[in-house]
Design a protein around this motif. Structure first.
Motif, PDB file in Angstrom:
ATOM      1  N   PRO A  20       1.155  -1.180  -0.044  1.00 39.39           N
ATOM      2  CA  PRO A  20       0.289  -0.091  -0.253  1.00 39.39           C
ATOM      3  C   PRO A  20       1.035   0.738  -0.624  1.00 39.39           C
ATOM      4  O   PRO A  20       0.423   2.059  -0.150  1.00 39.39           O
ATOM      5  CB  PRO A  20      -0.844  -0.129   1.096  1.00 39.39           C
ATOM      6  N   ASP A  21       2.080   1.609   1.042  1.00 38.55           N
ATOM      7  CA  ASP A  21       2.741   2.339   0.129  1.00 38.55           C
ATOM      8  C   ASP A  21       3.626   2.841  -0.037  1.00 38.55           C
ATOM      9  O   ASP A  21       4.062   1.607  -1.148  1.00 38.55           O
ATOM     10  CB  ASP A  21       3.834   2.154   1.598  1.00 38.55           C
ATOM     11  N   ALA A  22       3.812   3.856  -1.128  1.00 38.20           N
ATOM     12  CA  ALA A  22       4.735   4.048  -2.239  1.00 38.20           C
ATOM     13  C   ALA A  22       5.972   3.704  -1.947  1.00 38.20           C
ATOM     14  O   ALA A  22       6.966   3.943  -0.841  1.00 38.20           O
ATOM     15  CB  ALA A  22       5.141   5.624  -2.871  1.00 38.20           C
ATOM     16  N   VAL A  23       6.839   2.434  -2.722  1.00 43.69           N
ATOM     17  CA  VAL A  23       8.354   2.448  -2.318  1.00 43.69           C
ATOM     18  C   VAL A  23       9.502   2.625  -3.313  1.00 43.69           C
ATOM     19  O   VAL A  23       9.159   2.655  -4.837  1.00 43.69           O
ATOM     20  CB  VAL A  23       8.073   1.300  -2.110  1.00 43.69           C
ATOM     21  N   ASN A  36       7.403   0.997  -7.222  1.00 44.91           N
ATOM     22  CA  ASN A  36       6.728   0.744  -7.487  1.00 44.91           C
ATOM     23  C   ASN A  36       5.114   0.827  -7.834  1.00 44.91           C
ATOM     24  O   ASN A  36       4.863   2.322  -8.302  1.00 44.91           O
ATOM     25  CB  ASN A  36       5.841  -0.072  -5.807  1.00 44.91           C
ATOM     26  N   ALA A  37       3.875   0.468  -7.758  1.00 50.31           N
ATOM     27  CA  ALA A  37       2.895   0.678  -8.353  1.00 50.31           C
ATOM     28  C   ALA A  37       2.084   1.714  -7.561  1.00 50.31           C
ATOM     29  O   ALA A  37       1.670   2.072  -7.938  1.00 50.31           O
ATOM     30  CB  ALA A  37       1.361  -0.172  -9.115  1.00 50.31           C
ATOM     31  N   SER A  38       2.008   1.779  -6.436  1.00 54.73           N
ATOM     32  CA  SER A  38       1.966   2.693  -5.790  1.00 54.73           C
ATOM     33  C   SER A  38       2.106   3.775  -5.789  1.00 54.73           C
ATOM     34  O   SER A  38       1.733   5.673  -5.583  1.00 54.73           O
ATOM     35  CB  SER A  38       1.573   2.510  -3.914  1.00 54.73           C
ATOM     36  N   CYS A  39       3.528   4.286  -5.924  1.00 54.58           N
ATOM     37  CA  CYS A  39       4.108   5.154  -5.973  1.00 54.58           C
ATOM     38  C   CYS A  39       3.529   5.736  -7.458  1.00 54.58           C
ATOM     39  O   CYS A  39       3.187   7.494  -7.785  1.00 54.58           O
ATOM     40  CB  CYS A  39       5.371   4.940  -6.823  1.00 54.58           C
ATOM     41  N   GLU A  40       3.390   5.078  -7.970  1.00 56.18           N
ATOM     42  CA  GLU A  40       2.539   5.701 -10.056  1.00 56.18           C
ATOM     43  C   GLU A  40       1.436   6.309  -8.974  1.00 56.18           C
ATOM     44  O   GLU A  40       0.889   8.090  -9.871  1.00 56.18           O
ATOM     45  CB  GLU A  40       2.425   4.536 -10.361  1.00 56.18           C
ATOM     46  N   ARG A  41       0.246   6.134  -8.636  1.00 54.43           N
ATOM     47  CA  ARG A  41      -0.742   5.778  -8.095  1.00 54.43           C
ATOM     48  C   ARG A  41      -0.603   7.162  -7.090  1.00 54.43           C
ATOM     49  O   ARG A  41      -1.666   8.032  -7.148  1.00 54.43           O
ATOM     50  CB  ARG A  41      -1.262   4.954  -7.312  1.00 54.43           C
ATOM     51  N   GLU A  46       3.977   7.350 -14.550  1.00 53.85           N
ATOM     52  CA  GLU A  46       4.210   6.145 -15.019  1.00 53.85           C
ATOM     53  C   GLU A  46       5.632   5.967 -14.649  1.00 53.85           C
ATOM     54  O   GLU A  46       6.655   6.379 -14.317  1.00 53.85           O
ATOM     55  CB  GLU A  46       3.940   5.579 -16.241  1.00 53.85           C
ATOM     56  N   ARG A  47       5.378   4.753 -13.862  1.00 50.23           N
ATOM     57  CA  ARG A  47       7.373   4.085 -13.550  1.00 50.23           C
ATOM     58  C   ARG A  47       8.485   4.685 -14.554  1.00 50.23           C
ATOM     59  O   ARG A  47       9.581   4.631 -14.070  1.00 50.23           O
ATOM     60  CB  ARG A  47       7.156   2.319 -13.969  1.00 50.23           C
ATOM     61  N   LYS A  48       7.942   4.281 -16.043  1.00 49.51           N
ATOM     62  CA  LYS A  48       8.617   4.653 -17.350  1.00 49.51           C
ATOM     63  C   LYS A  48       9.253   5.876 -17.227  1.00 49.51           C
ATOM     64  O   LYS A  48      10.109   6.735 -17.171  1.00 49.51           O
ATOM     65  CB  LYS A  48       8.279   3.994 -18.180  1.00 49.51           C
ATOM     66  N   GLU A  49       8.993   7.200 -16.596  1.00 50.71           N
ATOM     67  CA  GLU A  49       8.293   7.496 -16.822  1.00 50.71           C
ATOM     68  C   GLU A  49       9.608   8.282 -15.329  1.00 50.71           C
ATOM     69  O   GLU A  49      10.725   9.351 -15.261  1.00 50.71           O
ATOM     70  CB  GLU A  49       7.014   9.662 -16.125  1.00 50.71           C
ATOM     71  N   ARG A 107       4.811   7.112   2.728  1.00 54.09           N
ATOM     72  CA  ARG A 107       2.346   7.563   2.815  1.00 54.09           C
ATOM     73  C   ARG A 107       1.946   8.488   2.595  1.00 54.09           C
ATOM     74  O   ARG A 107       2.739   9.513   3.152  1.00 54.09           O
ATOM     75  CB  ARG A 107       2.197   6.545   3.932  1.00 54.09           C
ATOM     76  N   GLU A 108       1.794   9.604   2.050  1.00 57.17           N
ATOM     77  CA  GLU A 108      -0.029  10.560   1.824  1.00 57.17           C
ATOM     78  C   GLU A 108      -0.046  10.147   3.632  1.00 57.17           C
ATOM     79  O   GLU A 108      -0.806   9.602   4.030  1.00 57.17           O
ATOM     80  CB  GLU A 108      -0.461  11.607   1.183  1.00 57.17           C
TER      81      GLU A 108
END
Length: 281
Positions: A20-23, A36-41, A46-49, A107-108
């Motif tokens: 759940p946390d951005a890593v 990770n995906a939570s970082c994108e959200r 996007e991770r490629k960016e 985390r926010e």
């Protein structure tokens, strides 16, 4: 055996994406090599960016230095569209032959990648990120057996990873709570309940001692099927400090009330009895 080897090498990637946390992982130059995906959200990229971008794009002031209270610190962040965030951040430093790696969990706070591509493809590096998280991570299969633990979980519970992986997760639960916790886990797996935050749970160490913790747990879908994921930390010291503060506040309130009664001319014998009662409490 081949499946077990594949599980051990590829499971960390699935778990990292489900956290759940951005890593975020970056080198000493603060260049991002993994997100990770939570970082994108959270940040809107996007991770490629993010691969190869400086982490200051997300945390304008850079990473916090020095000791962080309770392992975390609150600092400002910024999304791709410029929105400001209040972030709860923890940083771990991993020493590797290829150079130091900074693992950042984010985390926010709410009121109430050429090199990056190589890193994403490296399952060993993904395991290193998961191992570097400041919170304990335990993943359990539907049969109640532990599939993965990170180093922080080993430290928290007092077991080695070898002792835990393949063993029953109820080893980590107080005996009196094993059946209720098992019922909750069965329901979560049956209903595919997503990750939820629980303010206070109980854990049991190898030596039999218990502790209070806070935990995010729920079912995550991986390429190996559903797993019960738990990410938590020991909050015993925080709760004890809050209890001490509560007792101190109550004592001050009693003293103030007795003082007001004394000034109002209350009977001394009566006041003495109330003081004795207050001390006894």
């Amino acid at each position: 055996m081949a499946f077990v080897r594949e599980l051990r090498t590829r499971l960390p990637a699935s778990l990292l994406h489900a956290l759940p946390d951005a890593v975020i992982a970056c080198g000493s130059d603060l260049e991002i090599v993994y997100a990770n995906a939570s970082c994108e959200r959270l940040f809107g990229y996007e991770r490629k960016e993010l691969g190869g971008r400086s982490i200051t794009s997300l945390i304008p002031g850079g990473l916090p230095g020095g000791e962080q209270p309770n392992g975390r610190v609150t600092i400002p962040g910024r999304t791709k569209d410029g929105r400001r965030l209040s972030l709860d951040v923890a940083v771990s430093r991993l020493e590797r032959r290829a150079g130091a790696l900074m693992v950042v969990t984010v985390r926010e706070n709410r009121p109430d990648f050429g090199r990056g591509d190589d890193f994403r493809r490296s399952e060993g590096a993904l395991r290193a990120v998961l191992e570097g998280l400041p919170d304990a991570v335990v993943a359990t299969s539907p049969d109640g057996l532990i599939a993965f633990v990170n180093a922080r979980a080993e430290e928290l519970f007092g077991y080695t990873g070898t002792e835990l992986v393949g063993g029953p997760v109820e080893l980590l639960w107080p005996e009196g709570l094993r059946e209720p916790y098992a019922r909750v886990m069965r329901r979560f797996l049956s209903d595919r309940v997503g990750l939820n935050f629980t303010r206070e749970v109980r854990g049991r160490r190898k030596d039999g001692s218990e502790f209070a913790g806070e935990m995010t747990w729920g079912v995550v879908e991986t390429e190996f099927g559903p797993l019960m994921l738990a990410v938590g930390r020991d909050i015993s010291e925080r709760l004890e400090a809050a209890q001490r503060l509560g007792r101190h506040s109550a004592e001050r309130a009693v003293v103030a009330a007795l003082g007001e009664r004394a000034l109002a001319g209350a009977d001394p014998a009566d006041l003495a009895g109330q003081v004795a009662d207050a001390v006894a409490k």
